[in-house]
Design a protein around this motif. Structure first.
Motif, PDB file in Angstrom:
ATOM      1  N   SER A  14      -3.265  29.263  21.913  1.00  0.00           N
ATOM      2  CA  SER A  14      -4.603  28.829  21.536  1.00  0.00           C
ATOM      3  C   SER A  14      -5.039  29.468  20.222  1.00  0.00           C
ATOM      4  CB  SER A  14      -5.596  29.160  22.646  1.00  0.00           C
ATOM      5  OG  SER A  14      -6.892  28.783  22.294  1.00  0.00           O
ATOM      6  N   LYS A  15      -4.898  30.777  20.108  1.00  0.00           N
ATOM      7  CA  LYS A  15      -5.329  31.482  18.896  1.00  0.00           C
ATOM      8  C   LYS A  15      -4.489  31.094  17.683  1.00  0.00           C
ATOM      9  CE  LYS A  15      -7.162  35.550  21.237  1.00  0.00           C
ATOM     10  NZ  LYS A  15      -6.947  36.975  21.513  1.00  0.00           N
ATOM     11  N   TRP A  16      -3.182  31.204  17.810  1.00  0.00           N
ATOM     12  CA  TRP A  16      -2.304  30.923  16.684  1.00  0.00           C
ATOM     13  C   TRP A  16      -2.273  29.443  16.356  1.00  0.00           C
ATOM     14  CZ3 TRP A  16      -0.512  33.947  13.074  1.00  0.00           C
ATOM     15  CH2 TRP A  16      -0.484  35.321  13.315  1.00  0.00           C
ATOM     16  N   GLY A  17      -2.394  28.595  17.361  1.00  0.00           N
ATOM     17  CA  GLY A  17      -2.408  27.157  17.119  1.00  0.00           C
ATOM     18  C   GLY A  17      -3.617  26.733  16.308  1.00  0.00           C
ATOM     19  N   LYS A  18      -4.785  27.305  16.628  1.00  0.00           N
ATOM     20  CA  LYS A  18      -5.995  26.986  15.863  1.00  0.00           C
ATOM     21  C   LYS A  18      -5.853  27.452  14.418  1.00  0.00           C
ATOM     22  CE  LYS A  18      -9.118  27.165  19.796  1.00  0.00           C
ATOM     23  NZ  LYS A  18     -10.117  27.980  20.493  1.00  0.00           N
ATOM     24  N   ALA A  19      -5.412  28.683  14.239  1.00  0.00           N
ATOM     25  CA  ALA A  19      -5.265  29.235  12.883  1.00  0.00           C
ATOM     26  C   ALA A  19      -4.227  28.445  12.086  1.00  0.00           C
ATOM     27  CB  ALA A  19      -4.877  30.711  12.952  1.00  0.00           C
ATOM     28  N   THR A  20      -3.098  28.152  12.695  1.00  0.00           N
ATOM     29  CA  THR A  20      -2.048  27.409  12.008  1.00  0.00           C
ATOM     30  C   THR A  20      -2.491  25.977  11.717  1.00  0.00           C
ATOM     31  OG1 THR A  20      -0.408  28.781  13.139  1.00  0.00           O
ATOM     32  CG2 THR A  20       0.391  26.773  12.096  1.00  0.00           C
ATOM     33  N   GLY A  21      -3.227  25.379  12.644  1.00  0.00           N
ATOM     34  CA  GLY A  21      -3.750  24.033  12.422  1.00  0.00           C
ATOM     35  C   GLY A  21      -4.677  23.991  11.226  1.00  0.00           C
ATOM     36  N   ILE A  22      -5.535  24.992  11.100  1.00  0.00           N
ATOM     37  CA  ILE A  22      -6.436  25.075   9.948  1.00  0.00           C
ATOM     38  C   ILE A  22      -5.631  25.221   8.663  1.00  0.00           C
ATOM     39  CG2 ILE A  22      -8.171  26.531   8.810  1.00  0.00           C
ATOM     40  CD1 ILE A  22      -9.291  27.059  11.688  1.00  0.00           C
ATOM     41  N   LEU A  23      -4.589  26.051   8.689  1.00  0.00           N
ATOM     42  CA  LEU A  23      -3.749  26.227   7.505  1.00  0.00           C
ATOM     43  C   LEU A  23      -3.027  24.928   7.142  1.00  0.00           C
ATOM     44  CD1 LEU A  23      -2.308  29.791   8.152  1.00  0.00           C
ATOM     45  CD2 LEU A  23      -4.042  29.113   6.477  1.00  0.00           C
ATOM     46  N   PHE A  24      -2.567  24.183   8.157  1.00  0.00           N
ATOM     47  CA  PHE A  24      -1.937  22.888   7.904  1.00  0.00           C
ATOM     48  C   PHE A  24      -2.914  21.946   7.206  1.00  0.00           C
ATOM     49  CE2 PHE A  24       1.681  23.631  10.740  1.00  0.00           C
ATOM     50  CZ  PHE A  24       2.661  22.839  10.162  1.00  0.00           C
ATOM     51  N   ILE A  25      -4.148  21.922   7.670  1.00  0.00           N
ATOM     52  CA  ILE A  25      -5.161  21.043   7.081  1.00  0.00           C
ATOM     53  C   ILE A  25      -5.456  21.447   5.642  1.00  0.00           C
ATOM     54  CG2 ILE A  25      -7.585  20.339   7.220  1.00  0.00           C
ATOM     55  CD1 ILE A  25      -7.225  20.484  10.322  1.00  0.00           C
ATOM     56  N   ILE A  26      -5.604  22.743   5.393  1.00  0.00           N
ATOM     57  CA  ILE A  26      -5.867  23.227   4.031  1.00  0.00           C
ATOM     58  C   ILE A  26      -4.699  22.893   3.113  1.00  0.00           C
ATOM     59  CG2 ILE A  26      -6.139  25.307   2.607  1.00  0.00           C
ATOM     60  CD1 ILE A  26      -7.734  26.499   5.021  1.00  0.00           C
ATOM     61  N   MET A  27      -3.481  23.193   3.564  1.00  0.00           N
ATOM     62  CA  MET A  27      -2.300  22.912   2.738  1.00  0.00           C
ATOM     63  C   MET A  27      -2.124  21.412   2.532  1.00  0.00           C
ATOM     64  SD  MET A  27      -0.219  24.537   1.023  1.00  0.00           S
ATOM     65  CE  MET A  27       0.979  23.879  -0.079  1.00  0.00           C
ATOM     66  N   GLY A  28      -2.426  20.637   3.560  1.00  0.00           N
ATOM     67  CA  GLY A  28      -2.341  19.185   3.428  1.00  0.00           C
ATOM     68  C   GLY A  28      -3.322  18.649   2.405  1.00  0.00           C
ATOM     69  N   ALA A  29      -4.527  19.207   2.399  1.00  0.00           N
ATOM     70  CA  ALA A  29      -5.528  18.774   1.414  1.00  0.00           C
ATOM     71  C   ALA A  29      -5.074  19.106  -0.001  1.00  0.00           C
ATOM     72  CB  ALA A  29      -6.873  19.432   1.716  1.00  0.00           C
ATOM     73  N   ILE A  30      -4.528  20.298  -0.174  1.00  0.00           N
ATOM     74  CA  ILE A  30      -4.026  20.697  -1.498  1.00  0.00           C
ATOM     75  C   ILE A  30      -2.874  19.788  -1.916  1.00  0.00           C
ATOM     76  CG2 ILE A  30      -2.821  22.533  -2.760  1.00  0.00           C
ATOM     77  CD1 ILE A  30      -4.505  24.528  -1.038  1.00  0.00           C
ATOM     78  N   THR A  31      -1.956  19.525  -0.997  1.00  0.00           N
ATOM     79  CA  THR A  31      -0.812  18.666  -1.284  1.00  0.00           C
ATOM     80  C   THR A  31      -1.258  17.244  -1.608  1.00  0.00           C
ATOM     81  OG1 THR A  31       0.583  19.993   0.191  1.00  0.00           O
ATOM     82  CG2 THR A  31       1.383  17.801  -0.369  1.00  0.00           C
ATOM     83  N   ALA A  32      -2.204  16.726  -0.829  1.00  0.00           N
ATOM     84  CA  ALA A  32      -2.695  15.365  -1.061  1.00  0.00           C
ATOM     85  C   ALA A  32      -3.383  15.253  -2.421  1.00  0.00           C
ATOM     86  CB  ALA A  32      -3.648  14.948   0.056  1.00  0.00           C
TER      87      ALA A  32
END
Length: 100
Positions: A14-32
């Protein structure tokens, strides 16, 4: 797996999944954004990362619910969202290789 170990594992997911999910979204926005400057199709990998991050965060939320309430429905939703996350990562890798 004994219930105590399972509960600790679910809390960690739960903890790491939320943090990693947020990082995926941030990195995805930068990549997009960076991909969109070159070609519109260059934004696709970033969008796929954002979608993957959303599925991972949903899976993490269900893991937290499962740890708290031990709900079978949460387990099903957690695994369903994790399966979508893994599928999106596979598609992301294929698209990234093709774009590269």
């Amino acid at each position: 797996m004994n219930p105590e170990t399972m509960n600790k594992t679910l809390i960690s997911i739960s903890k790491w999944g939320k943090a990693t999910g947020i990082l995926f979204i941030i990195m995805g926005a930068i990549t997009a954004l960076s991909g969109a400057f070159f070609f519109l199709i260059g934004a696709v990998p970033g969008v796929l990362q954002i979608i993957s991050g959303i599925f991972l965060m949903r899976s993490a939320r269900e893991a937290g619910q499962m740890a708290e309430y031990n709900s079978g429905q949460s387990e099903d939703l957690m695994l369903e969202n994790y399966a979508k996350f893994v599928k999106m990562q596979g598609i992301y890798l294929i698209v990234s290789i093709a774009v590269s």
